[in-house]
Design an enzyme around this catalytic site. Structure first.
Site, short mmCIF file in Angstrom:
data_model
loop_
_atom_site.label_atom_id
_atom_site.label_comp_id
_atom_site.label_asym_id
_atom_site.label_seq_id
_atom_site.Cartn_x
_atom_site.Cartn_y
_atom_site.Cartn_z
N GLY A 15 5.74 11.81 72.17
CA GLY A 15 6.85 10.78 72.68
C GLY A 15 7.11 9.55 71.07
O GLY A 15 8.40 9.30 71.53
N CYS A 58 1.76 15.20 69.41
CA CYS A 58 2.93 14.77 68.84
C CYS A 58 3.67 16.29 67.83
O CYS A 58 3.08 17.43 67.38
CB CYS A 58 2.93 13.99 67.48
SG CYS A 58 2.42 12.44 67.87
N CYS A 107 32.72 30.13 70.24
CA CYS A 107 34.50 30.55 70.88
C CYS A 107 34.36 29.82 71.64
O CYS A 107 33.92 29.45 73.27
CB CYS A 107 34.56 32.18 71.59
SG CYS A 107 35.26 33.03 70.52
N TYR A 117 13.22 21.67 66.78
CA TYR A 117 14.10 21.87 67.59
C TYR A 117 15.35 22.31 67.27
O TYR A 117 16.52 21.94 68.28
CB TYR A 117 14.48 20.49 68.85
CG TYR A 117 13.34 20.34 69.17
CD1 TYR A 117 12.35 20.86 70.60
CD2 TYR A 117 12.05 18.63 69.40
CE1 TYR A 117 10.94 20.99 71.14
CE2 TYR A 117 10.99 18.91 70.42
CZ TYR A 117 10.78 19.72 71.09
OH TYR A 117 8.84 19.18 71.35
#
Length: 429
Positions: free
Chosen positions: A258, A297, A375, A407
């Protein structure tokens, strides 16, 4: 006289400005190192697109956090943020273990280490995944429902095993505000707090389950260190009350992850020293001495040491709006589109221009939107921004996106339109 870890942690908690200055200096050194690497990667006639990861900076950043945390605290890396083998190998000697969310991630960890501790979480675990977790010696399985408890008990019984678990609870709150809410509201995560008494009534029937504590992961990307200390204190008091009420040992309390990254203002990151300093009193007041506090984490550990470099292919205007088109896009780096933010970057000027035709450019301070080659109008990395004062942008320059180590590649749709993958470069002395 040698300084103990406890003395070092106390000194850092008293001097957060000094700690922040040291962290900032280390980050600046990493930025300079990566800029030099990107310039070396630039080859004539080949548009540059690469992920560059500074593994030395990664190990330094995570090691600093581990040293700051109080005793009876363990830090696990949530590999969903970035599960590349090089990243896992760099972190294995630094963290206490890895947190995974699939059997595939379990196997990735076991390729790096045969015995490093693993925590296994996530909803909807299959029988094959639970069997694999037992087979690979996962330390703790975070159970998300009563059905999953029963399924795991049945599988463990067939193997004649006893499986250690933490019960993941979706708390009512109140919880701090953060970018993503995993609990405190209806979600697919964890056991509803109101159902906990019923689950506890069923546990004596599950003879192959060993409940060793509770797991909470209520939010993601929290930027406020003081609020995060209060959140952990809330977890601790709830867990202690649970242990007393039901008579179960509280060997572990997993406070989840978090901890966030401030993408909009890179100089205002989560204060790890302040957080670690505040945890010491929480553990002393709200957690039994036999309990180990776990953290898992991801983003906060790996984001700052990763960079995405993309060469400018075109500079154009359309209906009064400026666009900078780069080699790559959200199929490489999906985070900006996923979070709907403008990702921070800088322009690395490349002065060589080997062509006879002109070089489109935008002047300093002109706003522009950075897009990729896909595209779709959603292929946007930054909207209506400029990199910095007095810096323009030209075709052939390179945009260097910072804090791209979590990420990014891990969540991107790599093969959409079958464009080439970026290079992956790992810096380590």
């Amino acid at each position: 006289m040698e300084t103990s870890d406890a003395q070092r942690r106390e000194a850092e908690s008293r001097n957060p400005e000094q700690t922040a200055a040291r962290d900032s200096s280390a980050q600046q050194r990493s930025d300079a190192r990566v800029r030099a690497c990107v310039r070396e990667l630039k080859r004539p006639g080949e548009p540059l697109c690469a992920y560059v990861r500074d593994l030395d900076r990664l190990a330094e950043h995570v090691g600093d956090l581990v040293r700051r945390l109080p005793a009876r605290t363990e830090l696990f890396y949530a590999i969903k943020a970035n599960s590349e083998q090089e990243v896992l190998r760099a972190l294995a000697p630094v963290v206490h273990g890895f947190e995974v969310a699939s059997l595939g991630e379990v196997e990735k960890v076991r390729e790096v280490s045969a015995d490093i501790p693993i925590l296994f979480g996530g909803p909807g675990k299959t029988e094959a995944e639970l069997e694999g977790a037992i087979r690979h010696g996962v330390r703790l399985i975070h159970v998300e429902s009563l059905h999953e408890l029963r399924k795991l008990d049945d599988l463990a019984g067939r193997r004649g095993a006893a499986v250690s678990v933490l019960l993941r609870i979706n708390l009512k709150g109140p919880l701090p505000q953060a970018t993503l809410a995993m609990g405190g509201r209806p979600t697919q995560f964890g056991i509803d707090e109101s159902l906990l008494p019923h689950v506890m009534e069923q546990l004596p029937k599950l003879t192959h389950i060993r409940v060793e504590g509770l797991h909470f992961h209520s939010l993601s990307n929290n930027l406020d260190a003081e609020q995060h200390v209060k959140l952990v204190d809330y977890y601790c008091r709830f867990a202690q009350e649970w242990a007393q009420r039901y008579g179960y040992p509280l060997r572990y309390l997993n406070a989840g992850g978090g901890i966030g990254v401030h993408y909009a203002q890179l100089e205002r990151q989560f204060d790890g020293a302040l957080f670690a300093g505040g945890l010491a009193s929480v553990l002393e007041q709200a957690l039994p001495p036999e309990t180990t506090l776990l953290f898992e984490c991801g983003r906060y550990l790996t984001a700052s040491s990763g960079y995405y470099a993309a060469e400018v292919l075109d500079v154009k205007s359309n209906h009064g709006r400026n666009y900078v088109v780069v080699r790559g896009g959200t199929h490489h780096f999906r985070l900006p589109s996923s979070w709907q933010h403008s990702h921070p970057f800088e322009v690395l000027p490349i002065d060589e221009w080997p062509h006879a035709y002109g070089r489109p450019e935008l002047p300093p301070n002109a706003p522009y939107t950075v897009v990729g080659q896909l595209c779709t109008p959603k292929d946007v990395l930054a909207s209506d921004v400029s990199a910095a004062e007095n810096v323009g942008v030209r075709v052939g320059d390179v945009l260097l996106f910072r804090y791209a180590g979590a990420y990014g590649w891990a969540i991107s749709h790599h093969d959409f339109l079958s464009h080439p993958h970026p290079e992956h470069v790992y810096l380590r002395e």
